[in-house]
Design a protein around this motif. Structure first.
Motif, mmCIF file in Angstrom:
data_model
loop_
_atom_site.group_PDB
_atom_site.id
_atom_site.type_symbol
_atom_site.label_atom_id
_atom_site.label_comp_id
_atom_site.label_asym_id
_atom_site.label_seq_id
_atom_site.Cartn_x
_atom_site.Cartn_y
_atom_site.Cartn_z
ATOM 1 N N ARG A 403 0.806 -1.223 0.000
ATOM 2 C CA ARG A 403 0.000 0.000 0.000
ATOM 3 C C ARG A 403 0.840 1.275 0.000
ATOM 4 N N THR A 404 2.113 1.174 0.365
ATOM 5 C CA THR A 404 2.975 2.355 0.376
ATOM 6 C C THR A 404 4.007 2.348 -0.743
ATOM 7 N N GLY A 405 4.229 1.186 -1.355
ATOM 8 C CA GLY A 405 5.253 1.081 -2.386
ATOM 9 C C GLY A 405 6.660 0.998 -1.830
ATOM 10 N N PHE A 406 6.781 0.758 -0.530
ATOM 11 C CA PHE A 406 8.099 0.643 0.107
ATOM 12 C C PHE A 406 8.289 -0.787 0.582
ATOM 13 N N ASP A 407 9.441 -1.374 0.280
ATOM 14 C CA ASP A 407 9.709 -2.781 0.602
ATOM 15 C C ASP A 407 10.196 -2.928 2.042
ATOM 16 N N PHE A 408 9.242 -2.938 2.985
ATOM 17 C CA PHE A 408 9.608 -3.067 4.393
ATOM 18 C C PHE A 408 10.280 -4.405 4.675
ATOM 19 N N ALA A 409 9.743 -5.466 4.127
ATOM 20 C CA ALA A 409 10.303 -6.797 4.386
ATOM 21 C C ALA A 409 11.737 -6.902 3.876
ATOM 22 N N GLY A 410 11.972 -6.371 2.680
ATOM 23 C CA GLY A 410 13.299 -6.469 2.089
ATOM 24 C C GLY A 410 14.350 -5.646 2.790
ATOM 25 N N HIS A 411 13.937 -4.614 3.516
ATOM 26 C CA HIS A 411 14.886 -3.729 4.204
ATOM 27 C C HIS A 411 14.975 -3.993 5.710
ATOM 28 N N THR A 412 14.331 -5.057 6.166
ATOM 29 C CA THR A 412 14.333 -5.357 7.602
ATOM 30 C C THR A 412 15.613 -6.061 8.017
ATOM 31 N N GLU A 413 16.310 -5.499 8.998
ATOM 32 C CA GLU A 413 17.489 -6.180 9.536
ATOM 33 C C GLU A 413 17.312 -6.551 11.014
ATOM 34 N N SER A 414 16.257 -6.040 11.639
ATOM 35 C CA SER A 414 15.928 -6.425 13.013
ATOM 36 C C SER A 414 14.421 -6.499 13.129
ATOM 37 N N ARG A 415 13.927 -7.545 13.777
ATOM 38 C CA ARG A 415 12.478 -7.713 13.892
ATOM 39 C C ARG A 415 12.132 -8.402 15.204
ATOM 40 N N SER A 416 11.138 -7.847 15.894
ATOM 41 C CA SER A 416 10.600 -8.467 17.106
ATOM 42 C C SER A 416 9.082 -8.402 17.026
ATOM 43 N N VAL A 417 8.427 -9.473 17.443
ATOM 44 C CA VAL A 417 6.968 -9.528 17.458
ATOM 45 C C VAL A 417 6.514 -9.904 18.864
ATOM 46 N N TYR A 418 5.650 -9.080 19.452
ATOM 47 C CA TYR A 418 5.094 -9.354 20.774
ATOM 48 C C TYR A 418 3.601 -9.661 20.619
ATOM 49 N N SER A 419 3.211 -10.854 21.007
ATOM 50 C CA SER A 419 1.808 -11.253 20.961
ATOM 51 C C SER A 419 1.127 -10.878 22.279
ATOM 52 N N PRO A 420 -0.205 -10.990 22.356
ATOM 53 C CA PRO A 420 -0.880 -10.753 23.641
ATOM 54 C C PRO A 420 -0.348 -11.621 24.769
ATOM 55 N N LYS A 421 0.087 -12.824 24.454
ATOM 56 C CA LYS A 421 0.678 -13.682 25.491
ATOM 57 C C LYS A 421 1.960 -13.071 26.042
ATOM 58 N N ASP A 422 2.768 -12.490 25.160
ATOM 59 C CA ASP A 422 4.011 -11.842 25.599
ATOM 60 C C ASP A 422 3.698 -10.636 26.490
ATOM 61 N N TRP A 423 2.689 -9.853 26.101
ATOM 62 C CA TRP A 423 2.305 -8.687 26.896
ATOM 63 C C TRP A 423 1.752 -9.115 28.252
ATOM 64 N N GLU A 424 0.955 -10.163 28.254
ATOM 65 C CA GLU A 424 0.424 -10.670 29.526
ATOM 66 C C GLU A 424 1.563 -11.106 30.439
ATOM 67 N N SER A 425 2.511 -11.822 29.885
ATOM 68 C CA SER A 425 3.625 -12.345 30.669
ATOM 69 C C SER A 425 4.526 -11.233 31.199
ATOM 70 N N ALA A 426 4.830 -10.246 30.361
ATOM 71 C CA ALA A 426 5.780 -9.199 30.745
ATOM 72 C C ALA A 426 5.198 -8.243 31.774
ATOM 73 N N PHE A 427 3.919 -7.893 31.618
ATOM 74 C CA PHE A 427 3.359 -6.810 32.433
ATOM 75 C C PHE A 427 2.093 -7.200 33.206
ATOM 76 N N ASN A 428 1.819 -8.499 33.279
ATOM 77 C CA ASN A 428 0.635 -8.967 34.012
ATOM 78 C C ASN A 428 -0.652 -8.323 33.506
ATOM 79 N N LEU A 429 -0.769 -8.160 32.197
ATOM 80 C CA LEU A 429 -1.992 -7.612 31.632
ATOM 81 C C LEU A 429 -3.048 -8.712 31.605
ATOM 82 N N TYR A 430 -4.176 -8.471 32.244
ATOM 83 C CA TYR A 430 -5.185 -9.520 32.348
ATOM 84 C C TYR A 430 -5.675 -9.957 30.966
#
Length: 494
Positions: A403-430
């Motif tokens: 949608r932007t015409g920019f290759d985000f995937a091709g230019h990625t050199e660092s990537r982290s993904v936090y799921s709701p489980k990660d947020w629950e675990s890190a910060f005790n989010l119910y």
């Protein structure tokens, strides 16, 4: 003689409360499960990149100024006002819309699809502003000792606003605007509350007033985490000790009061008073074992959407994008109606993108870029398995590139993904809920979990799931309200 306060949690509400109480002569100690202070207002550092983990802008900046004035300190960080506020991309459109604070510029953006927008906005914002100013000091900035007291306080709000408590924000948009795009854009504030405009009461249209007229949106010079660093530096000068990796698991009571909490190692944390800057509802259930807040009861409450967050470090600069961007589609009503309970596929979600190093160049190595992506998703009640988090992230990144015409995937050199489980675990989010309890009419004001415990006279609460609610300025107000409670009960010691 000083009284000691133990604050459980170092989110913005906890840090602000600590600053106020030390100003009033209290000795304060803090414990935190995560490895650094800030709660959701935190910082991720990886591969030479920095990322604000969750909040990336805020309104009502004057609440931070009130905090600094109360504590007799200089502002420990510098605001950066956003204008334009953000950019909105609709699927299938060749252009995006910039949301300007200047109503003439804003009307020009939409002149082809929404004639006379400036006049429509003036009328709409006048009404929204009246709601804000008629409720700010009567409801938002008040403690309530009982449900009856809250209901009596509501009678002070002009009766003309009452109907907007009983129909949705979306209906309010339909009453004021014609084009699909404008109605969607000005109902996005519903998502800021972790809900949707179809189940958010119309009274919350006052947030449109705060963004466009009253105070606007702000970032912080050097990154949002400068808020935390500035408050922590001041607290260190006041000899406030902070302990990390501490998870509270049980409590001890004596003569109708809490005498201590115990952490996961069995260590005892004693004090005269206690302030909980964890979720005010789930803490009552999980730690205090209150039947009213048992898991079944908690799950019946309305919680805000959970966050799926993506942090990209790019090897080059992003072109043709604004700092703050929303990527939306045309199935708005269907998506909003199904996203909460996970009854729609997440292959084409709605999401928000913040190019963080545009605001703060130090967040990325020279010539590179830090990118934060937030996708509101179902909480763990409705989607317990997040093994597909990376797959959903792949789809978002691919969609953004297309949608932007920019290759985000091709230019990625660092990537982290936090799921709701990660947020629950890190910060005790119910259940992984991103902003705690939602703002239904039966979960606001006197209906929200109180900031003073029902049973123990020396136990208090601050943060998103108590009064007044979610959002950075609300948690600063929360610190003021809980401090007022404590001073009323125990006095000023300085």
């Amino acid at each position: 003689m000083n009284k000691k306060v133990l604050i459980i949690g170092t989110g913005l509400a906890g840090l602000s409360t600590a600053l106020r109480l030390t100003t009033d002569g209290y000795e304060v100690e803090m414990v935190e499960k995560y490895h650094r202070p800030g709660g959701r207002l935190n910082l991720l550092e990886k591969d030479g990149f920095k990322f604000d983990m969750a909040p990336t802008f805020f309104s009502m900046s004057y609440e931070f100024k009130e905090l600094a004035d109360y504590c007799k300190i200089k502002m420990p960080f510098e605001f950066v006002e956003l204008d334009p506020l953000y950019s909105v991309h609709f699927e299938g459109d060749d252009r995006s819309y910039l949301i300007h604070k200047n109503l003439k510029k804003l009307a020009e953006e939409f002149k082809k699809i929404e004639p006379d927008l400036e006049k429509k906005l003036e009328r709409f914002l006048k009404s929204a502003g009246e709601i804000f100013h008629d409720t700010e000091n009567i409801v938002i900035k008040q403690n309530f000792d009982s449900l009856l007291g809250y209901l009596l306080q509501l009678t002070r709000v002009p009766i003309k606003h009452a109907p907007k408590m009983f129909y949705s924000m979306w209906r309010e948009m339909e009453k004021n605007f014609d084009s699909f795009e404008v109605k969607v854009i000005f109902s996005l504030v519903g998502f800021f509350l972790g809900a949707t405009p179809f189940d958010t009461p119309a009274v919350y249209s006052m947030l449109n007033y705060t963004e466009l007229v009253h105070d606007g949106y702000h970032n912080v010079k050097g990154g949002m985490y400068k808020i935390v660093e500035g408050l922590v530096k001041e607290l260190e000068q006041r000899n406030v000790k902070m302990h990390y990796g501490v998870e509270i698991e049980r409590f001890e009571k004596t003569n109708g009061q809490i005498s201590a909490f115990y952490d996961q190692t069995g260590k005892k944390w004693a004090a005269d008073l206690f302030v909980v800057n964890a979720d005010a509802a789930s803490f009552r259930g999980q730690i205090l074992q209150r039947k009213k807040y048992a898991p079944k009861k908690l799950d019946q409450k309305k919680w805000t959407l959970a966050p799926l967050t993506i942090y990209l470090g790019l090897d080059t600069k992003v072109t043709n994008m604004y700092h703050h961007n929303y990527f939306l589609r045309r199935n708005f009503k269907e998506y909003a109606g199904k996203i909460f309970k996970n009854t729609i596929k997440l292959d084409k979600p709605y999401y928000y993108v913040n190019i963080q190093s545009m605001h703060n160049p130090a967040y990325a190595p020279e010539g590179k870029e830090s990118v934060f992506i937030l996708c509101p998703v179902p909480d763990l009640r409705y989607k317990a398995n997040w093994d597909d988090a990376d797959e959903i992230a792949d789809a978002i990144i691919a969609d953004m590139g297309e949608r932007t015409g920019f290759d985000f995937a091709g230019h990625t050199e660092s990537r982290s993904v936090y799921s709701p489980k990660d947020w629950e675990s890190a910060f005790n989010l119910y259940q992984g809920s991103g902003l705690g309890l939602a703002h239904d009419l039966n979960q606001v004001g006197g209906f929200r979990p109180s900031n003073k415990d029902e049973e123990y006279k020396n136990l208090y609460y601050a943060g998103a799931s108590t009064v007044p609610g979610t959002g950075l300025p609300m948690t600063v107000i929360s610190s003021r309200l809980v401090t007022q409670r404590i001073l009323k009960d125990h006095g000023t010691l300085s």
